[in-house]
Scaffold this motif. Structure first.
Motif, PDB file in Angstrom:
ATOM      1  N   ASP A 103       0.815  -1.222   0.000  1.00 45.33           N
ATOM      2  CA  ASP A 103       0.000   0.000   0.000  1.00 45.33           C
ATOM      3  C   ASP A 103       0.847   1.269   0.000  1.00 45.33           C
ATOM      4  O   ASP A 103       0.542   2.236  -0.701  1.00 45.33           O
ATOM      5  CB  ASP A 103      -0.937  -0.009   1.215  1.00 45.33           C
ATOM      6  CG  ASP A 103      -1.973  -1.116   1.106  1.00 45.33           C
ATOM      7  OD1 ASP A 103      -2.286  -1.496  -0.039  1.00 45.33           O
ATOM      8  OD2 ASP A 103      -2.451  -1.593   2.146  1.00 45.33           O
ATOM      9  N   HIS A 109       1.551   2.795  -4.434  1.00 45.84           N
ATOM     10  CA  HIS A 109       0.847   1.513  -4.260  1.00 45.84           C
ATOM     11  C   HIS A 109       1.369   0.502  -5.276  1.00 45.84           C
ATOM     12  O   HIS A 109       1.418   0.768  -6.483  1.00 45.84           O
ATOM     13  CB  HIS A 109      -0.655   1.721  -4.456  1.00 45.84           C
ATOM     14  CG  HIS A 109      -1.459   0.480  -4.235  1.00 45.84           C
ATOM     15  ND1 HIS A 109      -1.779   0.005  -2.980  1.00 45.84           N
ATOM     16  CD2 HIS A 109      -1.997  -0.397  -5.123  1.00 45.84           C
ATOM     17  CE1 HIS A 109      -2.498  -1.094  -3.092  1.00 45.84           C
ATOM     18  NE2 HIS A 109      -2.636  -1.362  -4.389  1.00 45.84           N
ATOM     19  N   HIS A 120      -2.152   0.053 -10.618  1.00 42.69           N
ATOM     20  CA  HIS A 120      -2.324   1.013  -9.528  1.00 42.69           C
ATOM     21  C   HIS A 120      -1.048   1.806  -9.248  1.00 42.69           C
ATOM     22  O   HIS A 120      -0.754   2.158  -8.110  1.00 42.69           O
ATOM     23  CB  HIS A 120      -2.773   0.321  -8.235  1.00 42.69           C
ATOM     24  CG  HIS A 120      -4.091  -0.392  -8.382  1.00 42.69           C
ATOM     25  ND1 HIS A 120      -4.469  -1.403  -7.557  1.00 42.69           N
ATOM     26  CD2 HIS A 120      -5.094  -0.246  -9.275  1.00 42.69           C
ATOM     27  CE1 HIS A 120      -5.666  -1.854  -7.923  1.00 42.69           C
ATOM     28  NE2 HIS A 120      -6.053  -1.151  -8.970  1.00 42.69           N
ATOM     29  N   TYR A 142      -3.455   5.963  -7.089  1.00 39.75           N
ATOM     30  CA  TYR A 142      -4.315   5.031  -6.352  1.00 39.75           C
ATOM     31  C   TYR A 142      -4.800   5.695  -5.086  1.00 39.75           C
ATOM     32  O   TYR A 142      -4.005   6.173  -4.270  1.00 39.75           O
ATOM     33  CB  TYR A 142      -3.543   3.745  -6.020  1.00 39.75           C
ATOM     34  CG  TYR A 142      -4.355   2.724  -5.264  1.00 39.75           C
ATOM     35  CD1 TYR A 142      -5.277   1.933  -5.910  1.00 39.75           C
ATOM     36  CD2 TYR A 142      -4.202   2.559  -3.881  1.00 39.75           C
ATOM     37  CE1 TYR A 142      -6.035   0.993  -5.229  1.00 39.75           C
ATOM     38  CE2 TYR A 142      -4.958   1.632  -3.178  1.00 39.75           C
ATOM     39  CZ  TYR A 142      -5.873   0.848  -3.869  1.00 39.75           C
ATOM     40  OH  TYR A 142      -6.626  -0.077  -3.175  1.00 39.75           O
ATOM     41  N   LYS A 144      -6.373   5.396  -1.501  1.00 32.76           N
ATOM     42  CA  LYS A 144      -6.568   4.418  -0.431  1.00 32.76           C
ATOM     43  C   LYS A 144      -7.984   4.447   0.095  1.00 32.76           C
ATOM     44  O   LYS A 144      -8.506   3.425   0.546  1.00 32.76           O
ATOM     45  CB  LYS A 144      -5.585   4.708   0.705  1.00 32.76           C
ATOM     46  CG  LYS A 144      -4.127   4.549   0.313  1.00 32.76           C
ATOM     47  CD  LYS A 144      -3.215   4.848   1.500  1.00 32.76           C
ATOM     48  CE  LYS A 144      -1.751   4.712   1.108  1.00 32.76           C
ATOM     49  NZ  LYS A 144      -0.841   5.012   2.244  1.00 32.76           N
ATOM     50  N   HIS A 147     -10.074   2.902  -2.823  1.00 32.93           N
ATOM     51  CA  HIS A 147      -9.520   1.618  -3.285  1.00 32.93           C
ATOM     52  C   HIS A 147      -9.622   1.483  -4.803  1.00 32.93           C
ATOM     53  O   HIS A 147      -9.950   0.415  -5.328  1.00 32.93           O
ATOM     54  CB  HIS A 147     -10.240   0.441  -2.599  1.00 32.93           C
ATOM     55  CG  HIS A 147     -10.104   0.428  -1.118  1.00 32.93           C
ATOM     56  ND1 HIS A 147      -8.936   0.102  -0.453  1.00 32.93           N
ATOM     57  CD2 HIS A 147     -11.010   0.736  -0.142  1.00 32.93           C
ATOM     58  CE1 HIS A 147      -9.120   0.192   0.852  1.00 32.93           C
ATOM     59  NE2 HIS A 147     -10.368   0.572   1.068  1.00 32.93           N
ATOM     60  N   ARG A 148      -9.332   2.541  -5.486  1.00 30.66           N
ATOM     61  CA  ARG A 148      -9.331   2.534  -6.941  1.00 30.66           C
ATOM     62  C   ARG A 148      -8.480   3.689  -7.444  1.00 30.66           C
ATOM     63  O   ARG A 148      -8.080   4.573  -6.681  1.00 30.66           O
ATOM     64  CB  ARG A 148     -10.760   2.640  -7.505  1.00 30.66           C
ATOM     65  CG  ARG A 148     -11.511   3.865  -7.081  1.00 30.66           C
ATOM     66  CD  ARG A 148     -12.881   3.947  -7.704  1.00 30.66           C
ATOM     67  NE  ARG A 148     -12.770   4.041  -9.162  1.00 30.66           N
ATOM     68  CZ  ARG A 148     -13.811   4.106  -9.972  1.00 30.66           C
ATOM     69  NH1 ARG A 148     -15.044   4.035  -9.469  1.00 30.66           N
ATOM     70  NH2 ARG A 148     -13.643   4.211 -11.273  1.00 30.66           N
TER      71      ARG A 148
END
Length: 696
Positions: A103, A109, A120, A142, A144, A147-148
């Motif tokens: 992450d 990411h 990502h 990306y 967090k 989540h895309r």
């Protein structure tokens, strides 16, 4: 480089002027002739090798740690050039690396797709200015929280193509599409939900909005096309809501109110939903043809196919009498007749021969009876069935010569039967009765052969277009079905001789049921495509995605999973292997034995009843004989007594002597008594038995 050539040709076509937007890759940004206003993505920290090495080592170490906890690690082969050695640990390590995610890495990411490519990642949106200057005007990174991937763009800082002060208007593309499909195995399986349960992970909810009775029914759909729809939605970034065809038809072009002045032409089924803009996309085994392409847009084919004929394999005669198949009925009758004719001739030869008719003494002093008819039949059957003959053999030379000839005949018949039975087991079964669409029986309307297709389908349209098939189409038009399911079921039951339909579906059915087979070569070749509205902005995106699926092997995977399913190879192997006799094939032999047992029991009952009747007759005969013998004895005694009394009586009269005392004899009509005895009837009662029915 290629980008310079593309920019040069685009400039000549005036495609780098105002109104155009170019978004290119990082390599194309460095082209010497990159036009002003160009937009492109550039990887963040691309020149920071230390950050990339740091993330790479972390990902590799995490993968080795996870694999060490659950897998057995082997050393790599010493000779990497040896193509025969496969390092299984290396493949496992690659799979574990793909599963790793980071992450907050030094480069952002970190994650990978199924091919091992990074996804990502963080990019800068770069705008090309005058003299090749690159200016960052946004980010693609990306998130967090979401989540895309997200795009942040500073539109006011962008210099557009042709130094336009404002962004080109373009047009909006809807991202949520209404998709229609239709149940057609193996491309779409529809399962009705009646208990309120949910669809499984591999299924997609697909309600059926029935336009005839306004009733909605919930279904769950899966299959080749459903997996294709999932892949398309991911690759082209759209969401969808799926539904089944309202009338359950693919769609055909019909004329409403033909007899009325204002006749109206309209499409039905799935095609009509697209034409009248009640749906955005059709994902189904939809055949591409000219009639449909005039009204809707098609993508490139995702499955190439043609038209073929499905029929049931011609079966041989009933398996109940499979053991009789090596010989024809006529030959079996001739063999049966020959057995009894030879037996009759053997009996006659041995009967009339001077060396067979009379009893001849053997060396050991025993005598052998002449050959009777039942023994001759037993001998003929025993020789034919190769069973030992213990008694009842012919004795004359002429009969024995015929017996030797009959033995040779039996040997040839048995050998021929055995060889032909083996051939029946080894030879392939006949696969088809038809040779293809050009078979004369299909085109001859006088033949009693029913063929059909589905009403209003692409196959139906194909036959309408073909002038040389017009006679055949007129014959089959009255037999056409509403659905392929019903037609295939009738082929299995023998109600329909030939079903003409898409090769993909029929090959799938033939793979599922080895009693079905496709006949002849494919004709009317075409393909299945994704249907869209005329001028749909999704047409090019869907086509590019399908082409990419063909190249990446996605389509091959779907074929193996849903269409082939390894069943077709099993059918082919079964056809190549010899047929194995089982109870189904030899049931007739056991029934024959059972019939012999029942016949033997029935005959022994007749024999027992007949024997009891004979015993009763014999007892009556013995009683009659005994009574006759007694009667004869009485008569003999009477004759003897009379013969002894008459001479004495004559002698007494001649001498004139009479006995004195109380004893005197008198003869009264053949009755002898003493004088002191009471008188008895003159005549003795005689028992005369009824012997008229006896044969002596």
């Amino acid at each position: 480089m290629d980008a310079e050539i593309i920019f040069r040709d685009a400039s000549l076509l005036n495609m780098t002027a105002a109104g155009y937007v170019w978004v290119v890759s990082e390599q194309a940004l460095d082209a010497a002739n990159a036009p002003e206003g160009l937009l492109g993505l550039r990887l963040v920290n691309a020149t920071n090798e230390h950050a990339h090495i740091q993330d790479s080592i972390y990902v590799l170490a995490s993968a080795i740690r996870d694999m060490n906890n659950s897998e057995e690690i082997h050393a790599p082969p010493s000779d990497c050039d040896n193509s025969g050695s496969i390092w299984t640990t290396g493949r496992l390590l690659f799979d574990y690396i793909r599963k790793q995610t980071l992450d907050s890495g030094a480069t952002g990411h970190v994650a990978f797709d199924d091919h091992g490519d990074r996804v990502h990642a963080e990019y800068d949106m770069v705008n090309v200015r005058a003299q090749g200057e690159h200016v960052a005007v946004g980010k693609y990174f990306y998130s967090k929280e979401a989540h895309r991937m997200r795009l942040e763009l500073k539109e006011n800082d962008i210099i557009w193509m042709g130094r336009s002060p404002s962004k080109p208007e373009g047009f909006m593309i809807p991202t949520h599409l209404k998709v229609l499909t239709i149940e057609e195995k193996p491309f779409v399986y529809a399962r009705k939900i009646e208990d309120g349960s949910d669809c499984s992970e591999e299924e997609i909810p697909c309600p059926h909005y029935n336009s005839t009775d306004d009733s909605d029914q919930m279904y769950c759909c899966k299959g080749f096309c459903m997996d294709l729809l999932k892949s398309l939605s991911k690759s082209t970034n759209f969401t969808y809501s799926l539904a089944l065809s309202p009338d359950g038809q693919f769609g055909s072009y019909i004329i409403r109110n033909l007899s009325m002045p204002g006749a109206k032409k309209e499409w039905t089924g799935l095609i009509g939903e697209l034409v009248y803009e009640r749906a955005d996309m059709i994902v189904a085994p939809l055949t591409i043809n000219p009639e449909r392409a005039e009204f809707i847009e098609f993508s490139k084919p995702f499955k190439y196919q043609g038209i073929t004929i499905l029929e049931k394999k011609p079966s041989r005669s009933s398996t109940l009498v499979s053991f009789l198949q090596p010989f024809s009925n006529t030959l079996w009758i001739l063999v049966m007749v020959s057995v009894h004719v030879v037996a009759l001739v053997l009996y006659l030869l041995d009967r009339f021969s001077p060396f067979g008719r009379f009893k001849l003494a053997n060396i050991d002093g025993t005598e052998e009876d002449a050959l009777n008819l039942s023994s001759a039949i037993w001998f003929a059957w025993g020789v034919l069935l190769n069973s030992g003959i213990g008694e009842g053999t012919p004795r004359s030379f002429s009969a024995r010569v015929l017996g030797m000839v009959w033995a040779g005949f039996a040997m040839i018949i048995v050998a021929s039967y055995t060889a032909n039975l083996a051939a029946f087991l080894v030879l392939e079964r006949p696969k088809t009765k038809l040779t293809g669409i050009n078979d004369a029986r299909l085109r001859n309307t006088m033949e009693n052969l029913t063929c059909a297709t589905v009403k209003g389908s692409a196959v139906d349209m194909y036959f309408r277009r073909q002038v040389e098939l017009s006679n055949m189409y007129r014959t089959m038009e009255a037999n056409n079905y509403d659905s392929a399911e019903k037609a295939i079921e009738d082929v299995k039951q023998g109600k329909l001789m030939a079903f003409i339909w898409d090769s993909s579906r029929l090959e799938f059915e033939a793979a599922q049921d080895c009693e079905l087979v496709t006949a002849g070569e494919l004709f009317g070749r075409s393909g299945y495509g994704i249907g869209l509205q005329k001028g749909s902005p999704w047409a090019d995106l869907v086509t590019l995605a399908i082409l990419d699926f063909h190249e990446s092997g996605v389509m091959e995977t779907l074929d193996n999973q849903w269409i082939l399913r390894n069943n077709m190879l099993n059918c082919e192997e079964n056809e190549k292997t010899p047929n194995t006799l089982g109870l189904k094939n030899m049931a007739g032999v056991f029934i024959l034995v059972l019939a012999g047992i029942i016949g033997g029991v029935f005959l022994i009952i007749i024999e027992v009843v007949y024997k009891r009747h004979q015993i009763k007759k014999q007892k009556k005969l013995e009683i009659a004989r005994h009574a006759a013998d007694k009667w004869r004895g009485t008569i003999e005694k009477r004759k003897t007594l009379r013969a002894s009394i008459l001479p004495n009586q004559r002698r007494a009269k001649s001498n004139g002597v009479k006995e004195a005392g109380s004893i005197s004899l008198a003869v009264e009509r053949g009755v002898v008594r003493r004088r002191d005895e009471p008188r008895v009837p003159r005549y003795l009662p005689a028992y005369t038995p009824d012997v008229s029915h006896l044969v002596v």
